[in-house]
Motif scaffolding. Structure first.
Motif, PDB file in Angstrom:
ATOM      1  N   SER A  11      70.817  21.479   6.229  1.00  0.00           N
ATOM      2  CA  SER A  11      69.953  20.498   5.363  1.00  0.00           C
ATOM      3  C   SER A  11      70.815  19.310   5.281  1.00  0.00           C
ATOM      4  O   SER A  11      72.081  19.105   4.849  1.00  0.00           O
ATOM      5  CB  SER A  11      69.753  21.059   4.137  1.00  0.00           C
ATOM      6  N   VAL A  12      69.902  18.159   5.377  1.00  0.00           N
ATOM      7  CA  VAL A  12      70.500  16.821   5.275  1.00  0.00           C
ATOM      8  C   VAL A  12      69.265  15.902   4.520  1.00  0.00           C
ATOM      9  O   VAL A  12      68.292  16.122   4.605  1.00  0.00           O
ATOM     10  CB  VAL A  12      70.391  16.068   6.612  1.00  0.00           C
ATOM     11  N   ARG A  13      69.881  15.515   3.513  1.00  0.00           N
ATOM     12  CA  ARG A  13      68.998  14.799   2.259  1.00  0.00           C
ATOM     13  C   ARG A  13      67.935  13.973   3.193  1.00  0.00           C
ATOM     14  O   ARG A  13      68.222  13.125   4.228  1.00  0.00           O
ATOM     15  CB  ARG A  13      69.783  14.029   1.415  1.00  0.00           C
ATOM     16  N   PRO A  14      66.563  14.194   2.968  1.00  0.00           N
ATOM     17  CA  PRO A  14      65.517  13.366   3.826  1.00  0.00           C
ATOM     18  C   PRO A  14      65.808  11.998   3.763  1.00  0.00           C
ATOM     19  O   PRO A  14      65.715  11.345   5.007  1.00  0.00           O
ATOM     20  CB  PRO A  14      64.171  13.687   2.825  1.00  0.00           C
ATOM     21  N   ASP A  15      66.312  11.246   2.907  1.00  0.00           N
ATOM     22  CA  ASP A  15      66.409   9.725   3.047  1.00  0.00           C
ATOM     23  C   ASP A  15      67.608   9.386   3.724  1.00  0.00           C
ATOM     24  O   ASP A  15      67.732   8.057   4.069  1.00  0.00           O
ATOM     25  CB  ASP A  15      66.531   9.109   1.584  1.00  0.00           C
ATOM     26  N   LEU A  16      68.441  10.403   4.259  1.00  0.00           N
ATOM     27  CA  LEU A  16      69.604   9.825   5.123  1.00  0.00           C
ATOM     28  C   LEU A  16      69.591  10.520   6.444  1.00  0.00           C
ATOM     29  O   LEU A  16      70.449  10.323   7.408  1.00  0.00           O
ATOM     30  CB  LEU A  16      70.811  10.700   4.222  1.00  0.00           C
ATOM     31  N   GLN A  17      68.505  11.195   6.877  1.00  0.00           N
ATOM     32  CA  GLN A  17      68.167  11.780   8.139  1.00  0.00           C
ATOM     33  C   GLN A  17      67.919  10.688   9.014  1.00  0.00           C
ATOM     34  O   GLN A  17      67.638   9.540   8.697  1.00  0.00           O
ATOM     35  CB  GLN A  17      67.075  12.593   7.976  1.00  0.00           C
ATOM     36  N   ALA A  18      68.381  10.928  10.444  1.00  0.00           N
ATOM     37  CA  ALA A  18      68.092   9.907  11.470  1.00  0.00           C
ATOM     38  C   ALA A  18      69.160   8.831  11.520  1.00  0.00           C
ATOM     39  O   ALA A  18      69.041   7.813  11.975  1.00  0.00           O
ATOM     40  CB  ALA A  18      66.705   9.471  11.719  1.00  0.00           C
ATOM     41  N   ALA A  19      70.224   8.977  10.831  1.00  0.00           N
ATOM     42  CA  ALA A  19      71.482   8.186  10.930  1.00  0.00           C
ATOM     43  C   ALA A  19      72.841   8.587  11.235  1.00  0.00           C
ATOM     44  O   ALA A  19      73.854   8.172  11.083  1.00  0.00           O
ATOM     45  CB  ALA A  19      71.637   7.813   9.409  1.00  0.00           C
ATOM     46  N   GLY A  20      72.694   9.879  12.139  1.00  0.00           N
ATOM     47  CA  GLY A  20      73.926  10.271  12.540  1.00  0.00           C
ATOM     48  C   GLY A  20      74.594  11.442  11.657  1.00  0.00           C
ATOM     49  O   GLY A  20      75.655  12.111  12.165  1.00  0.00           O
ATOM     50  N   LEU A  21      74.300  11.475  10.330  1.00  0.00           N
ATOM     51  CA  LEU A  21      74.976  12.501   9.483  1.00  0.00           C
ATOM     52  C   LEU A  21      74.773  14.195   9.828  1.00  0.00           C
ATOM     53  O   LEU A  21      75.901  14.880  10.082  1.00  0.00           O
ATOM     54  CB  LEU A  21      74.207  12.243   8.069  1.00  0.00           C
TER      55      LEU A  21
END
Length: 174
Positions: free
Chosen positions: A90-100
């Motif tokens: 799980s990655v926080r939705p507002d931080l997705q698509a940034a390489g995290l």
């Protein structure tokens, strides 16, 4: 990107972890990211009891990624012979698509290889999530051609909004 720190989850992290997992996959908040399952499943993705059980298991670790002291991502690794099962990613939705996500996955792979001597990583993805499967394929996972049925009737896994859901098995050599 701000520096990520990683640590193993403790039982005191359970409420924040449940909130993170739910926000990444279910409900309206999940639509801010691209990993949402809101069109396929309703209900909960996990609960406090399930997350606490993962933390307590001897053959399992729940890795937490933090930025500036706040929880931003997590994943479960479970030792299965010479393999590590990868889940609860799980990655926080507002931080997705940034390489995290790529960074967290790489850390999980390194942990499985170096700490457990795992030769491969295994996982399952809902077959209808073609975009997610493609993301994992770009990271070296391959489709095995094996499938598992979705546990219809067991609301611990969500309330299906579509018939014929099933899990596709993916694997990657470490």
């Amino acid at each position: 990107m701000t520096v990520l720190t990683f640590r193993t989850a403790q039982e005191s992290d359970v409420p924040a972890l449940v909130a993170l997992v739910e926000s990444a996959y279910r409900g309206e908040s999940s639509r801010a990211g691209w990993t949402t399952e809101a069109d396929l499943l309703d209900g909960r993705r996990t609960d406090a009891e399930g997350v606490a059980e993962v933390i307590r298991q001897d053959a399992s670790v729940l890795l937490i990624a933090e930025q500036r002291g706040g929880l931003v991502a997590c994943c479960q690794l479970e030792r299965r012979g010479d393999a590590a099962y990868f889940g609860m990613f799980s990655v926080r939705p507002d931080l997705q698509a940034a390489g995290l996500g790529r960074t967290v996955l790489a850390r999980a792979e390194r942990f499985a290889r170096e700490e457990w001597g795992a030769a491969r990583m295994e996982m399952t993805v809902i077959e209808q999530r073609a975009d997610l499967i493609a993301w994992y394929e770009r990271r070296g996972f391959t489709r095995t051609g094996e499938y598992s049925p979705f546990p219809y009737g067991d609301e611990r896994f969500g309330v299906p909004l579509h018939p014929n859901l099933r899990f596709e098995h993916l694997t990657k050599r470490l």
